[in-house]
Motif scaffolding. Structure first.
Motif, PDB file in Angstrom:
ATOM      1  N   PHE B 373     -38.346  30.718  33.555  1.00  0.00           N
ATOM      2  CA  PHE B 373     -38.067  29.330  33.402  1.00  0.00           C
ATOM      3  C   PHE B 373     -39.094  28.888  32.271  1.00  0.00           C
ATOM      4  O   PHE B 373     -39.911  29.195  31.754  1.00  0.00           O
ATOM      5  CB  PHE B 373     -38.343  28.693  34.811  1.00  0.00           C
ATOM      6  CG  PHE B 373     -39.669  29.040  35.255  1.00  0.00           C
ATOM      7  CD1 PHE B 373     -40.971  28.065  34.813  1.00  0.00           C
ATOM      8  CD2 PHE B 373     -40.060  30.376  35.915  1.00  0.00           C
ATOM      9  CE1 PHE B 373     -42.248  28.503  35.018  1.00  0.00           C
ATOM     10  CE2 PHE B 373     -41.259  30.722  36.298  1.00  0.00           C
ATOM     11  CZ  PHE B 373     -42.387  29.775  35.844  1.00  0.00           C
ATOM     12  N   SER B 374     -38.789  27.577  31.805  1.00  0.00           N
ATOM     13  CA  SER B 374     -39.518  27.094  30.879  1.00  0.00           C
ATOM     14  C   SER B 374     -40.124  25.712  31.451  1.00  0.00           C
ATOM     15  O   SER B 374     -39.889  25.308  32.436  1.00  0.00           O
ATOM     16  CB  SER B 374     -38.509  26.747  29.638  1.00  0.00           C
ATOM     17  OG  SER B 374     -37.194  26.578  30.078  1.00  0.00           O
ATOM     18  N   ASN B 375     -41.181  25.477  30.882  1.00  0.00           N
ATOM     19  CA  ASN B 375     -42.232  24.393  31.085  1.00  0.00           C
ATOM     20  C   ASN B 375     -41.135  23.171  30.876  1.00  0.00           C
ATOM     21  O   ASN B 375     -40.694  22.878  29.882  1.00  0.00           O
ATOM     22  CB  ASN B 375     -43.194  24.443  30.202  1.00  0.00           C
ATOM     23  CG  ASN B 375     -44.316  23.162  30.607  1.00  0.00           C
ATOM     24  OD1 ASN B 375     -43.920  22.141  30.925  1.00  0.00           O
ATOM     25  ND2 ASN B 375     -45.525  23.578  30.612  1.00  0.00           N
ATOM     26  N   LEU B 490     -52.741  13.935  32.653  1.00  0.00           N
ATOM     27  CA  LEU B 490     -51.140  14.237  32.141  1.00  0.00           C
ATOM     28  C   LEU B 490     -51.263  15.728  31.541  1.00  0.00           C
ATOM     29  O   LEU B 490     -50.509  16.594  31.470  1.00  0.00           O
ATOM     30  CB  LEU B 490     -50.777  13.117  31.328  1.00  0.00           C
ATOM     31  CG  LEU B 490     -49.470  13.596  30.844  1.00  0.00           C
ATOM     32  CD1 LEU B 490     -48.344  13.503  32.130  1.00  0.00           C
ATOM     33  CD2 LEU B 490     -49.038  12.212  29.678  1.00  0.00           C
ATOM     34  N   ARG B 491     -52.425  15.865  30.572  1.00  0.00           N
ATOM     35  CA  ARG B 491     -52.645  17.157  29.791  1.00  0.00           C
ATOM     36  C   ARG B 491     -52.923  18.194  30.866  1.00  0.00           C
ATOM     37  O   ARG B 491     -52.290  19.184  30.438  1.00  0.00           O
ATOM     38  CB  ARG B 491     -53.973  16.962  28.539  1.00  0.00           C
ATOM     39  CG  ARG B 491     -53.849  16.001  27.588  1.00  0.00           C
ATOM     40  CD  ARG B 491     -52.919  16.689  26.385  1.00  0.00           C
ATOM     41  NE  ARG B 491     -51.378  15.951  26.908  1.00  0.00           N
ATOM     42  CZ  ARG B 491     -50.874  15.085  26.187  1.00  0.00           C
ATOM     43  NH1 ARG B 491     -51.693  14.346  25.747  1.00  0.00           N
ATOM     44  NH2 ARG B 491     -49.720  14.784  26.391  1.00  0.00           N
ATOM     45  N   GLU B 492     -53.417  17.978  31.990  1.00  0.00           N
ATOM     46  CA  GLU B 492     -53.564  19.144  32.741  1.00  0.00           C
ATOM     47  C   GLU B 492     -52.093  19.595  33.320  1.00  0.00           C
ATOM     48  O   GLU B 492     -51.762  20.698  33.544  1.00  0.00           O
ATOM     49  CB  GLU B 492     -54.408  18.946  33.879  1.00  0.00           C
ATOM     50  CG  GLU B 492     -54.684  19.892  34.914  1.00  0.00           C
ATOM     51  CD  GLU B 492     -55.134  21.331  34.934  1.00  0.00           C
ATOM     52  OE1 GLU B 492     -55.606  21.596  33.669  1.00  0.00           O
ATOM     53  OE2 GLU B 492     -55.099  22.042  35.710  1.00  0.00           O
ATOM     54  N   LEU B 493     -51.451  18.358  33.594  1.00  0.00           N
ATOM     55  CA  LEU B 493     -50.127  18.560  34.360  1.00  0.00           C
ATOM     56  C   LEU B 493     -49.228  19.492  33.245  1.00  0.00           C
ATOM     57  O   LEU B 493     -48.221  20.184  33.585  1.00  0.00           O
ATOM     58  CB  LEU B 493     -49.449  17.238  34.730  1.00  0.00           C
ATOM     59  CG  LEU B 493     -50.160  16.646  36.076  1.00  0.00           C
ATOM     60  CD1 LEU B 493     -49.395  15.561  36.148  1.00  0.00           C
ATOM     61  CD2 LEU B 493     -49.632  17.475  37.079  1.00  0.00           C
ATOM     62  N   GLU B 494     -49.460  18.929  31.953  1.00  0.00           N
ATOM     63  CA  GLU B 494     -48.681  19.604  30.925  1.00  0.00           C
ATOM     64  C   GLU B 494     -48.939  21.165  30.755  1.00  0.00           C
ATOM     65  O   GLU B 494     -48.118  21.935  30.717  1.00  0.00           O
ATOM     66  CB  GLU B 494     -49.000  18.761  29.548  1.00  0.00           C
ATOM     67  CG  GLU B 494     -47.953  19.176  28.480  1.00  0.00           C
ATOM     68  CD  GLU B 494     -48.238  18.322  27.193  1.00  0.00           C
ATOM     69  OE1 GLU B 494     -49.408  17.843  27.064  1.00  0.00           O
ATOM     70  OE2 GLU B 494     -47.753  18.192  26.067  1.00  0.00           O
ATOM     71  N   ARG B 495     -50.284  21.290  30.976  1.00  0.00           N
ATOM     72  CA  ARG B 495     -50.786  22.725  30.812  1.00  0.00           C
ATOM     73  C   ARG B 495     -50.195  23.742  31.977  1.00  0.00           C
ATOM     74  O   ARG B 495     -49.914  24.804  31.453  1.00  0.00           O
ATOM     75  CB  ARG B 495     -52.293  22.674  30.683  1.00  0.00           C
ATOM     76  CG  ARG B 495     -53.083  24.073  30.466  1.00  0.00           C
ATOM     77  CD  ARG B 495     -54.500  24.106  30.763  1.00  0.00           C
ATOM     78  NE  ARG B 495     -54.901  23.880  32.207  1.00  0.00           N
ATOM     79  CZ  ARG B 495     -54.738  24.792  33.076  1.00  0.00           C
ATOM     80  NH1 ARG B 495     -54.316  26.149  32.780  1.00  0.00           N
ATOM     81  NH2 ARG B 495     -55.078  24.580  34.263  1.00  0.00           N
ATOM     82  N   GLY B 510     -59.478  19.210  41.044  1.00  0.00           N
ATOM     83  CA  GLY B 510     -58.526  19.660  41.949  1.00  0.00           C
ATOM     84  C   GLY B 510     -57.096  19.940  41.078  1.00  0.00           C
ATOM     85  O   GLY B 510     -56.696  18.833  40.537  1.00  0.00           O
ATOM     86  N   SER B 511     -56.520  20.935  41.198  1.00  0.00           N
ATOM     87  CA  SER B 511     -55.101  21.197  40.607  1.00  0.00           C
ATOM     88  C   SER B 511     -54.431  22.079  41.522  1.00  0.00           C
ATOM     89  O   SER B 511     -54.716  23.296  41.667  1.00  0.00           O
ATOM     90  CB  SER B 511     -55.395  21.559  39.197  1.00  0.00           C
ATOM     91  OG  SER B 511     -54.260  21.920  38.559  1.00  0.00           O
ATOM     92  N   VAL B 512     -53.197  21.896  41.681  1.00  0.00           N
ATOM     93  CA  VAL B 512     -52.059  22.927  42.013  1.00  0.00           C
ATOM     94  C   VAL B 512     -51.308  23.237  41.237  1.00  0.00           C
ATOM     95  O   VAL B 512     -50.554  21.937  40.928  1.00  0.00           O
ATOM     96  CB  VAL B 512     -51.460  22.352  43.556  1.00  0.00           C
ATOM     97  CG1 VAL B 512     -50.630  23.418  44.127  1.00  0.00           C
ATOM     98  CG2 VAL B 512     -52.790  22.102  44.475  1.00  0.00           C
ATOM     99  N   ALA B 513     -51.266  24.372  40.560  1.00  0.00           N
ATOM    100  CA  ALA B 513     -50.063  24.342  39.547  1.00  0.00           C
ATOM    101  C   ALA B 513     -49.006  24.675  40.094  1.00  0.00           C
ATOM    102  O   ALA B 513     -48.541  25.404  40.899  1.00  0.00           O
ATOM    103  CB  ALA B 513     -50.302  25.667  38.684  1.00  0.00           C
ATOM    104  N   LEU B 514     -47.709  23.882  39.477  1.00  0.00           N
ATOM    105  CA  LEU B 514     -46.430  24.107  39.860  1.00  0.00           C
ATOM    106  C   LEU B 514     -45.443  24.477  38.678  1.00  0.00           C
ATOM    107  O   LEU B 514     -44.789  23.486  38.369  1.00  0.00           O
ATOM    108  CB  LEU B 514     -45.936  22.974  40.942  1.00  0.00           C
ATOM    109  CG  LEU B 514     -46.855  22.472  42.017  1.00  0.00           C
ATOM    110  CD1 LEU B 514     -46.437  21.210  42.885  1.00  0.00           C
ATOM    111  CD2 LEU B 514     -46.758  23.802  43.023  1.00  0.00           C
TER     112      LEU B 514
END
Lengths: 584, 584
Positions: B373-375, B490-495, B510-514
């Motif tokens: 899958f892609s970002n 937003l940069r973290e979500l992008e990452r 806090g960060s849950v990577a999805l």
């Protein structure tokens, strides 16, 4: 069923007027089992909305029917029936059963298929479409019933079954009567079933007395239903294996006491539906159709709403009919107004929102045209009385014969018994033996095949009785004392295109003409029942009272566990093998 | 389901050995509602035969499992679930739910479809096939949910729906959330439904609080089910119209007291099945899956066998799955061994006759490969902190703003209220207003669209919270005090490829990577639940306790009857129209 959902939605929303509203009824909701006052709005043949009386209708319907506070229930569904057994064609059958509240039948044209093959199935479909009654057809699975032991008019393999399954109105494969073939791995049955499953069809069962591993194998094969249960235990065993049970009360079989007992023992009844299997015209007139099974069930203590659910919604679910068997938005407006929930005759019946019967009278139009079919009596090769003689190698003297004798007093199942019989001029002679008669089974499907044998205690005193309704191959079966009477009888059957006949002193004294494949009349239920009654009287002028009226019709039935006669010879049904007419 | 019926028949007949026999169990027969001792023989993944202990087995099975006298019941079927809500991919979701006894799910990939379109649906199908859990997919009906008021990553019309319906494993059209469109005659919904009916698919409903003519129109349209009932009356009204009711207890909704009350009032329960709709990883770990709904139902007084029937056979019948939901000849050997009929965790779970879980541990193999899958975070165009500013025409002074304010203390539904706010250098400024925060919804599907607005009493004290899980279009939603924190978030979500995030003092706390579509993690249920718990703690470091954890996720939900924010502007969900960010 094709429907214009845009119009249905608009009608439910009250944006366009409905065609019909049935008001002032006690509505029986088969989904929930509740009964409450309602008004049912119908458009284009489908229910748009079921309103509580206090819910206003936005636009008045074009027509209104007053239910006078009586019950409104869905039309009945017959999950398994052979129309041929009524001796009526599908259109006439519809006229007979709709006034009793039946609005859908799932039919097995097994009999006509054995005579006319695929053309017979097509005839049933096409003629059925002329009726208001919804007639679905299942592809007969056993044509012929037992290959090699008799000759029928057709042979269905997987290809023919596939062709039938592709026809509009065909919904599955009809009762898999060769249950032994199914559980013992018959390649023929396997391929027929696979064709059905491949076409996403329903596989209907017929597994009398099956239990244990055989029943499991039958179910594992994909067979989904059964209508043959005779005992409470049989019902339970089949339900436990996930089969749909069709409660049956036919003109031939009624084990309702046992079936009701079996159902009482099981908490869930949603895999139970209703069928009539074989119903004669006279019984249809006097006793009814699906409603009769409903009535019997209620008389045996079953809950009326539960039984009505079986005879409507459960049958539809068994087949996966998503818009039949209930009165709810999007469902076909097949409904009946009844005074009581007792299986009595409905006051009014609607099919697709059209009034179809009122107070027992069918109000659909008459399909006047005569169906197109040809005479199926290919028996011209039986030319002279001596063709009916049992000829022996011995010229004069005696010969040992395997005489067919009753197993018990029911005079249905039979065995053979070696008897020395006199021979004159190479002809076995029954003189002086009141208890004996000849029986001849004569192929009418294009082969010059016949069997003549001797039967004891059939009950024939004189003359001859015979028929072309002769399960499952429907060859001509004649029981007679004298060869010339048999010939006269066969000539009458040839003239009428087949049917039932009695000859006395060389004269026809009773005859029901069944010109459609030698199985069905073109006449109405009342006329067929009347002719049959005359035939019955003639029959008992030559036969004793202990002779079952339909003895000849099951004389060739190779599924019976005993001796039967086919156009190929004597057959031991239990062993599925031939037995010589003459003994050693 | 493809099966070799020759082998099944032979196995039932005891001619070839079975793969597995489960012995010594109290077998719960969901067809009849009975419980009795039995042994279940399995071959090729299907039940060949269910024997009474006294019935001998002809050939010993290759493997035997001792049920130790516990109950054997069919695997549970979830009639409606969004796997994305668990934040796990289908394969991981399977690992999480199978140990609770779920063996089949019917999923609506509505969320990923809004991000990735048909490719998203394909991913769910393909990844689901790597799981032992049987995963059927329904074609999402409302992509986007409300065209014109927001931009999602895809748009499904009848063509896309048709393409999806043709895929292997797709069984119908998922919840028709645009029920207003359905009953008011929306051409878009009509065509989507017709496509479903044309392909013989199941039409799943979603009709919260529908009744009267609207409910009738919804049912007349062909919608077959509903899982949104909240009251006893709602259940009754839907059942009366022939709809299947999916009893629901999700991580968001639980009205089991009312639903149990409604069911008690209705004699027949065969149109009632079970679903979980949305379940979070933490709840899956702690409370279970379908078994949780079963447990709640029993706790509310429903009969255990009746509930188990709902959670198995009834779900299968709803979908027309002919070989799921029961343990009988020909049925898939999806079964669970349970100590009590109470919805507790099963001791063992088999799927297709293979042991799939034991004592809460999934024993299927791990699908190691990382899904392709892609970002999906197309937010590079948001480059600087000032992109998050609310800019006014006024250079300095004040400006009237339509501030988003809570309707009540639940802090879910909102309205707008005109407030004069200070402006500095064309930027609306919240200094001195502890009660205010900015909210930015930023398109991530390829359009450079964003909305910045002001929200009151959200509960944010400092920093920023944000997510890409944002129903139904899943654009990025960020609530913040300072623009630079929003940019960092937003940069973290992008990452991470999307997810959930909290920023405090410019740092991610806090960060849950999805990474899968910004909706799903690649990790296990335990890991996702753990990360989510850390996120929760970080969230409540910057937000007050009265702030719902998933506030951001429903900030854009245009189906809500109140003010929401999409990438296109402020939207009044009730009126389905835009509201200006600045007041008059």
């Amino acid at each position: 069923m094709k429907k214009d959902r845009r119009r249905l939605i608009a009608a439910a929303m009250g944006k366009i007027p409905c065609d019909l509203t049935v008001k002032n009824v006690q509505y029986v909701n088969v989904f929930t089992g509740e009964i409450y006052p309602a008004e049912v709005d119908v458009i284009d043949g489908f229910v748009a909305r079921v309103r509580y009386p206090e819910e206003a209708q936005e636009l008045e319907s074009k027509e209104t029917a007053d239910g006078e506070g009586h019950y409104l229930i869905p039309g009945f569904i017959d999950a398994h029936v052979h129309i041929e057994s009524s001796m009526m064609i599908p259109e006439q059958f519809g006229r007979a059963v709709v006034p009793w509240g039946t609005t859908t039948v799932c039919t097995d044209p097994h009999e006509i298929a054995n005579v006319l093959g695929i053309d017979g199935v097509k005839f049933m479909l096409e003629n059925g479409r002329k009726s208001l009654l919804r007639q679905y057809v299942l592809a007969p699975s056993c044509v012929p019933a037992v290959p090699g032991l008799e000759h029928s008019g057709a042979e269905f393999g997987e290809e023919e079954i596939g062709e039938i399954l592709d026809m509009d109105g065909v919904v599955g494969i009809a009762e898999l009567m060769d249950y032994v073939g199914v559980y013992s791995g018959s390649e023929r049955m396997y391929r027929i079933m696979e064709k059905g499953l491949e076409k996403n069809g329903f596989l209907q069962g017929h597994g009398p007395l099956l239990s244990g591993k055989e029943l499991s194998a039958y179910a594992a094969a994909g067979v989904e239903s059964d209508h043959e249960s005779e005992t409470a235990e049989e019902i339970r065993e089949k339900l436990r294996r996930g089969m749909h049970i069709n409660l049956r009360a036919s003109s031939l079989v009624n084990h309702m006491d046992q079936l009701a007992e079996g159902i009482r023992q099981i908490p869930y009844h949603d895999f139970i539906s209703v069928c009539t299997d074989d119903v004669h015209a006279g019984d249809l007139l006097a006793l009814g159709h699906v409603n009769k099974v409903v009535r019997y069930s209620i008389e045996h203590g079953m809950d009326p709403v539960d039984v009505i659910r079986m005879a409507t919604l459960n049958g539809a679910r068994e087949y996966g009919f998503k818009d039949l068997g209930a009165l709810a938005p999007g469902y076909a407006a097949d409904m009946q107004l009844v005074k009581a929930l007792d299986g009595g005759r409905p006051e009014r019946v609607w099919i697709g929102g059209k009034l179809a019967a009122e107070n027992g009278v069918y109000v659909g139009e008459t399909a006047e045209e005569t169906p197109d079919f040809s005479n199926t009596m290919n028996v011209g090769w039986m030319k002279k009385a001596s063709d009916f003689s049992l000829t022996a190698e011995t010229e004069n003297g005696t010969v040992p014969v395997n005489v067919i004798v009753p197993l018990d007093s029911t005079n249905v199942l039979r065995k053979v018994e070696r008897q020395e019989l006199p021979v004159k001029d190479h002809r076995v002679c029954l003189d002086g033996r009141e208890d004996l008669a000849f029986v001849c089974v004569c192929n009418r499907h294009g082969l010059e095949n016949r069997t003549v044998a001797v039967i004891q205690n059939f009950g024939l005193r004189e003359g001859a009785v015979g028929t072309t309704v002769s399960h499952d191959s429907h060859n001509a079966v004649i029981v007679y004392k004298k060869e010339k009477d048999a010939l006269a009888l066969l000539r009458e059957l040839e003239r009428t295109g087949g049917g039932l006949c009695v000859v006395k002193d060389g004269q026809v004294t009773g005859s029901v003409a069944l010109p459609v494949a030698g199985l069905m009349s073109l006449k109405s239920c009342r006329e067929v029942a009347g002719e049959f009654e005359q035939y019955r009287q003639a029959f008992y002028q030559v036969c004793g009272e202990s002779t079952p009226l339909l003895s000849c019709a099951i004389m060739s039935l190779t599924a019976l566990p005993g001796i039967v006669v086919t156009d190929c010879g004597l057959v031991d049904g239990g062993k599925q093998e031939f037995v010589d007419v003459f003994a050693e």
